[in-house]
Design an enzyme around this catalytic site. Sequence first.
Site, PDB file in Angstrom:
ATOM      1  N   ASP A  90       0.856  -1.189   0.000  1.00 27.07           N
ATOM      2  CA  ASP A  90       0.000   0.000   0.000  1.00 27.07           C
ATOM      3  C   ASP A  90       0.893   1.240   0.000  1.00 27.07           C
ATOM      4  O   ASP A  90       2.115   1.134  -0.019  1.00 27.07           O
ATOM      5  CB  ASP A  90      -0.957  -0.020   1.192  1.00 27.07           C
ATOM      6  CG  ASP A  90      -0.230  -0.012   2.521  1.00 27.07           C
ATOM      7  OD1 ASP A  90       0.994   0.216   2.537  1.00 27.07           O
ATOM      8  OD2 ASP A  90      -0.883  -0.229   3.548  1.00 27.07           O
ATOM      9  N   ASP A 265      -7.967  -7.670   0.887  1.00 25.35           N
ATOM     10  CA  ASP A 265      -7.022  -7.840   1.992  1.00 25.35           C
ATOM     11  C   ASP A 265      -7.695  -7.359   3.264  1.00 25.35           C
ATOM     12  O   ASP A 265      -8.590  -6.516   3.224  1.00 25.35           O
ATOM     13  CB  ASP A 265      -5.740  -7.025   1.766  1.00 25.35           C
ATOM     14  CG  ASP A 265      -5.933  -5.560   2.155  1.00 25.35           C
ATOM     15  OD1 ASP A 265      -5.538  -5.187   3.287  1.00 25.35           O
ATOM     16  OD2 ASP A 265      -6.519  -4.796   1.357  1.00 25.35           O
ATOM     17  N   CYS A 303     -13.041 -28.512   7.428  1.00 19.60           N
ATOM     18  CA  CYS A 303     -11.804 -27.809   7.071  1.00 19.60           C
ATOM     19  C   CYS A 303     -10.641 -28.779   6.952  1.00 19.60           C
ATOM     20  O   CYS A 303     -10.473 -29.682   7.783  1.00 19.60           O
ATOM     21  CB  CYS A 303     -11.495 -26.751   8.136  1.00 19.60           C
ATOM     22  SG  CYS A 303     -10.001 -25.781   7.803  1.00 19.60           S
ATOM     23  N   CYS A 305      -7.370 -27.682   6.822  1.00 20.11           N
ATOM     24  CA  CYS A 305      -6.149 -26.957   7.140  1.00 20.11           C
ATOM     25  C   CYS A 305      -5.247 -27.787   8.054  1.00 20.11           C
ATOM     26  O   CYS A 305      -5.689 -28.765   8.663  1.00 20.11           O
ATOM     27  CB  CYS A 305      -6.457 -25.599   7.778  1.00 20.11           C
ATOM     28  SG  CYS A 305      -6.880 -25.652   9.545  1.00 20.11           S
ATOM     29  N   CYS A 308      -6.676 -28.039  11.715  1.00 19.04           N
ATOM     30  CA  CYS A 308      -7.842 -28.923  11.892  1.00 19.04           C
ATOM     31  C   CYS A 308      -7.492 -30.393  11.699  1.00 19.04           C
ATOM     32  O   CYS A 308      -8.103 -31.269  12.317  1.00 19.04           O
ATOM     33  CB  CYS A 308      -8.957 -28.512  10.928  1.00 19.04           C
ATOM     34  SG  CYS A 308      -9.822 -27.001  11.429  1.00 19.04           S
ATOM     35  N   HIS A 334      -5.338 -21.550  10.565  1.00 12.36           N
ATOM     36  CA  HIS A 334      -6.725 -21.946  10.301  1.00 12.36           C
ATOM     37  C   HIS A 334      -7.521 -20.809   9.666  1.00 12.36           C
ATOM     38  O   HIS A 334      -8.205 -21.013   8.650  1.00 12.36           O
ATOM     39  CB  HIS A 334      -7.430 -22.400  11.581  1.00 12.36           C
ATOM     40  CG  HIS A 334      -8.910 -22.537  11.383  1.00 12.36           C
ATOM     41  ND1 HIS A 334      -9.480 -23.626  10.756  1.00 12.36           N
ATOM     42  CD2 HIS A 334      -9.932 -21.683  11.663  1.00 12.36           C
ATOM     43  CE1 HIS A 334     -10.789 -23.449  10.668  1.00 12.36           C
ATOM     44  NE2 HIS A 334     -11.101 -22.274  11.219  1.00 12.36           N
TER      45      HIS A 334
END
Length: 372
Positions: A90, A265, A303, A305, A308, A334
């Site tokens: 940015d 974002d 999930c 991930c 998990c 996660h």
Amino acid sequence: MQFHLDATCNLARACTLITKHSTIKTPIFMPVGTAASVKSLDSKDLIDLLDTSIILANTYHLYLRPGDEVIASFGGLHQFTNYPKSFLTDSGGFQAFSLSQISKIFDEGIEFKSHIDGSKHLFTPKKVIDIQYNLNSDIMMVLDDLIALPASKERVKLSIERTIKWAKESLSYHQQLGAKNNLFAIIQGGINLEFRKRCAEELAQMEFDGFAIGGLSVGEENSKMYEVVEWTTQFMPVEKPRYLMGVGTPEDLVEAIERGVDMFDCVMPTRNARNGTLFTTFGRLNIKSSKHKKSSHPIDPNCNCYTCKNYSLGYLHHLFKAKELTYYRLASLHNLYYYLNLMKEAREAIIENRYPSFKKEFYQRREDETRG
């Protein structure tokens, strides 16, 4: 930079964006690495466990510490961080807004005092381009004049006039330097639809590589934000990426994708993770709750991930209560996986021309869990 529109479903878009460092499939969520680091994660986490293609870094903070020239001495952000994929940086405009008590905005730029040592600095359109070239980010943002909402019509008018003026200065200077990286413009205008239209149309006439919608999620109601997004995207070039800055919740992303946005974002997934809130297919989960103390279940049975697949709610509850640092990594992994996977599912739904049903199912899962 190459950009291709792969598919549409009503206003929703699935696109491919190719930079020098990665191929980015949209819709995409960009994890926020404010100080060239996504909090509690390293580059291997981002690549191996999250399969990210682009992250965001903060021009204002990196300029102050360690200094953009220091990062340039390493060869830029990619070498400094050992993250080989794309970076978006940015311009510092939001920081001038959020640190408004120690900043002043003039026609030539933004004067501010460092929150670290109180030293005085001036960001001009050219200055932030120089900083971002030192950072060597794949996508750079122009300096813009962001304001809080609600704001007077006069202040919003001044904001878009400054934003357009600074965008012209930024683009001209960027081209003088050889336009080696990519530069995005930022559309301002508050919740005033005519100002949004004027700002978008004037910026769209310039040869930017992409366009962002800025100045939302700063105090207005969600319904108004969605209205502004849908109104503004119609004036943004179809053949270039569209980025909604600093937004937001999973619901916000699903709604904005439906209205034609490609890129997002927000600090929310990592910040909320650190504070004990986890995002799931059935809504938000509070890891602080004592009901999780003896739970052997994962955060979300839907999930896949790393967290998990390997750890229970009971263990995560313990880590949070014990203030163990491992919690921050596992929770952040996660939440970011949830956001990134949501984008992949949205893209698939767009390509298969079923985004309305995808959105309906997204909300239905939350309602079913609430009823249960």
